[in-house]
Design an enzyme around this catalytic site. Sequence first.
Site, mmCIF file in Angstrom:
data_model
loop_
_atom_site.group_PDB
_atom_site.id
_atom_site.type_symbol
_atom_site.label_atom_id
_atom_site.label_comp_id
_atom_site.label_asym_id
_atom_site.label_seq_id
_atom_site.Cartn_x
_atom_site.Cartn_y
_atom_site.Cartn_z
ATOM 1 N N LYS A 1 0.847 -1.195 0.000
ATOM 2 C CA LYS A 1 0.000 0.000 0.000
ATOM 3 C C LYS A 1 0.885 1.249 0.000
ATOM 4 O O LYS A 1 0.690 2.161 -0.775
ATOM 5 C CB LYS A 1 -0.919 -0.035 1.228
ATOM 6 C CG LYS A 1 -1.842 1.139 1.332
ATOM 7 C CD LYS A 1 -2.833 0.961 2.460
ATOM 8 C CE LYS A 1 -3.603 2.252 2.682
ATOM 9 N NZ LYS A 1 -4.578 2.164 3.759
ATOM 10 N N GLY B 1 -4.922 -1.979 5.023
ATOM 11 C CA GLY B 1 -4.079 -3.099 4.584
ATOM 12 C C GLY B 1 -4.735 -4.450 4.835
ATOM 13 O O GLY B 1 -4.803 -5.298 3.944
ATOM 14 N N ARG B 2 -5.266 -4.647 6.044
ATOM 15 C CA ARG B 2 -5.819 -5.973 6.382
ATOM 16 C C ARG B 2 -7.225 -6.175 5.822
ATOM 17 O O ARG B 2 -7.833 -7.219 6.042
ATOM 18 C CB ARG B 2 -5.783 -6.190 7.891
ATOM 19 C CG ARG B 2 -6.443 -5.112 8.711
ATOM 20 C CD ARG B 2 -6.054 -5.215 10.187
ATOM 21 N NE ARG B 2 -6.522 -4.076 10.953
ATOM 22 C CZ ARG B 2 -5.866 -2.934 11.077
ATOM 23 N NH1 ARG B 2 -4.710 -2.764 10.475
ATOM 24 N NH2 ARG B 2 -6.364 -1.942 11.800
ATOM 25 N N GLU C 1 10.522 -4.592 4.554
ATOM 26 C CA GLU C 1 10.624 -5.986 4.118
ATOM 27 C C GLU C 1 10.357 -6.101 2.622
ATOM 28 O O GLU C 1 11.101 -6.741 1.871
ATOM 29 C CB GLU C 1 9.594 -6.867 4.851
ATOM 30 C CG GLU C 1 9.818 -7.023 6.341
ATOM 31 C CD GLU C 1 9.109 -5.977 7.169
ATOM 32 O OE1 GLU C 1 8.840 -4.861 6.645
ATOM 33 O OE2 GLU C 1 8.822 -6.258 8.338
ATOM 34 N N LYS D 1 9.291 -0.535 14.304
ATOM 35 C CA LYS D 1 9.880 -0.140 13.012
ATOM 36 C C LYS D 1 10.856 1.024 13.238
ATOM 37 O O LYS D 1 11.941 1.059 12.669
ATOM 38 C CB LYS D 1 8.786 0.339 12.049
ATOM 39 C CG LYS D 1 7.847 -0.745 11.551
ATOM 40 C CD LYS D 1 6.887 -0.119 10.527
ATOM 41 C CE LYS D 1 5.716 -1.014 10.192
ATOM 42 N NZ LYS D 1 4.702 -0.358 9.380
ATOM 43 N N HIS E 1 -3.408 -33.465 17.533
ATOM 44 C CA HIS E 1 -2.203 -34.198 17.926
ATOM 45 C C HIS E 1 -1.126 -33.248 18.410
ATOM 46 O O HIS E 1 0.051 -33.610 18.448
ATOM 47 C CB HIS E 1 -1.720 -35.043 16.744
ATOM 48 C CG HIS E 1 -2.773 -36.021 16.300
ATOM 49 N ND1 HIS E 1 -2.899 -37.266 16.851
ATOM 50 C CD2 HIS E 1 -3.797 -35.882 15.414
ATOM 51 C CE1 HIS E 1 -3.939 -37.885 16.291
ATOM 52 N NE2 HIS E 1 -4.499 -37.058 15.423
ATOM 53 N N GLU F 1 -4.649 -6.903 14.974
ATOM 54 C CA GLU F 1 -4.167 -5.581 14.558
ATOM 55 C C GLU F 1 -5.327 -4.578 14.608
ATOM 56 O O GLU F 1 -5.117 -3.392 14.839
ATOM 57 C CB GLU F 1 -3.553 -5.636 13.143
ATOM 58 C CG GLU F 1 -2.739 -4.405 12.790
ATOM 59 C CD GLU F 1 -1.861 -4.583 11.552
ATOM 60 O OE1 GLU F 1 -0.687 -4.963 11.689
ATOM 61 O OE2 GLU F 1 -2.350 -4.335 10.436
HETATM 62 O O1 F6P Z 1 2.337 -4.076 9.921
HETATM 63 C C1 F6P Z 1 1.746 -2.855 9.671
HETATM 64 C C2 F6P Z 1 1.212 -2.733 8.286
HETATM 65 O O2 F6P Z 1 0.967 -1.398 8.036
HETATM 66 C C3 F6P Z 1 -0.045 -3.553 8.049
HETATM 67 O O3 F6P Z 1 -1.178 -2.963 8.506
HETATM 68 C C4 F6P Z 1 0.024 -3.709 6.570
HETATM 69 O O4 F6P Z 1 -0.849 -4.688 6.158
HETATM 70 C C5 F6P Z 1 1.482 -4.038 6.374
HETATM 71 O O5 F6P Z 1 2.139 -3.203 7.302
HETATM 72 C C6 F6P Z 1 2.036 -3.858 5.003
HETATM 73 O O6 F6P Z 1 1.990 -2.529 4.586
HETATM 74 P P1 F6P Z 1 2.192 -2.110 3.075
HETATM 75 O O7 F6P Z 1 1.111 -2.720 2.283
HETATM 76 O O8 F6P Z 1 2.127 -0.618 3.068
HETATM 77 O O9 F6P Z 1 3.539 -2.615 2.616
#
Ligand code: F6P
Length: 540
Positions: free
Chosen positions: A203, A263-264, A209, A508, A380, A349
């Site tokens: 987003k 995002g979620r 990452e 972060k 199990h 979240e």
């Molecule tokens: O972990 C925080 C967060 O903002 C989530 O809410 C989101 O889904 C994720 O990081 C990834 O964010 P982006 O889509 O901006 O890379």
Amino acid sequence: MSAVDSVAWQALAAHARAPQPHLRERFAADPQRFQHFSATWNDWLLDYSKQRVAAATMPLLFALWQAADVRGWSERMRGAEAINHTEGRAALHIALRYGKGAFLHNGRDVMPGVRAVLDKMERFVDAIHGCHWRGATGEPISDVVNIGIGGSDLGPRMATQALAAYRHPGVRVHYVANLDGADLATVLEELQPRTTLFVVASKTFTTQETMQNAYSARAWLTRELGEAAVSRHFVAVSTNLTEVARFGIGAENVFEFWDWVGGRFSLWSAIGLPLALAVGFPHFRELLAGAHAMDEHFFAAPPAENLPGLLALIEVWNTNFLGAGTRALLPYSQSLSLLPRYLQQLEMESNGKLVDRAGKPLACAVAPVLWGEAGTNGQHAFYQLLHQGGRLVPCDFIAMREPDFALPGHHEKLLANCFAQGEALMRGKTQAEVRAEMLANHIPESVVACLAPYKVFPGNQPSTTLLLPRLDPHNLGALIALYEHKVFVESCIWNINPFDQWGVEYGKQLASRLLPIMEGKAPADGLDSSTSGLIAYCKK
Ligand code: F6P
């Protein structure tokens, strides 16, 4: 006034203090208990008769729904008000699956934009499947790697697995999320740059990452095919078109979405592109239609018939009045084995918060710790604790009447195990029953006396069973939307904003402060002795 301060809340607290019969006694006292505490929607069944609720509990919970003004908040969501007030945004994931008519946001209809992106996705999916879109050397794309994390990974990854029975044969879809290079490296090991397409899904297009993985993937690709190949092997899904352009992906290869999609809650947007590539666009549209059908149910049904509402009210009862701090999600479906992980983000979240909408400390417990595993595997592993660990752990069972992979002999056994676990957790087994059973099996009294205490099950462990006809795209869409609305109802009751996530920022921030220290570019000043000790040990 928030629901926590309402008369309904006080009445529920008093009701919970009254003596609570064991679940097996509740079933014995009411032969119609299943009929009294179950609800249906289309051909779905929600059985909550194994929850610790009495006839008097549900009206009090329905009064709590009223006190929380769930309908008012739903209308604010539908009216595109900035209910995500800490980020000044609306929460309009429901518009992404609205399908027909206009959906106004700040006086403008968002639907033409939504439909345009869906159509662009469809053309792209068809081009990949039809081998019209080819890699830089002219070969068709055989593998798609989605690079994203959190909401830009968990939804499409979970749904791709859930819809394994609907997979398009021509393309394999992989997911890379972790900053740990092992994630990307092990996926790339199996692939050829000539036939691989990367979807960089973020987003913000700034997530550490995702950007690290995207740049590493780009280096892997260009090493073999050169810079000019990037435009045939990388597409992006983002709201941040400036950062996408900086990465080198042209506007024609960007699938846009909007800041009013959290995002979620973004699976329904272009974030669903890898899923659409995995199962084909007609199935993706079916998923959207299923979610929309659940939206209509949620917005119209009274609380007694409202599946997301019932799930939320039961969770509030367990969390705030019976003291449960956790909930186990137990899908009896291998295809839904990633659902617990997906819902961990959606639920924790969203509602794992410290302050209410006014920024005041919360006066009640919120989101329980959610965890789980597909059945029967979990049986199990950790079910021992559910049966005899002495903790209150409400369980959500999810099962399908029909299998998605019909191997003879499997499905009846799977369902028998699912229903047996709910029964065992509810009923338990007394010492007298254990003794009688052992003696009937001709076990000597001395052995019975010794072993019987170990074989006692307290029972009274509450569970809900959700039975779906089958796991298809329509039902999966509705299932995910069901949990989205459950989370929303809980947020209304707890009076919190479920659409922000400030709690993920601090880590972060500290990671960016530590990185130059790790790289030897900054002194380790001002660190606590543990953090500086760990860094020093790594650098030794
Ligand atoms: O972990 C925080 C967060 O903002 C989530 O809410 C989101 O889904 C994720 O990081 C990834 O964010 P982006 O889509 O901006 O890379």
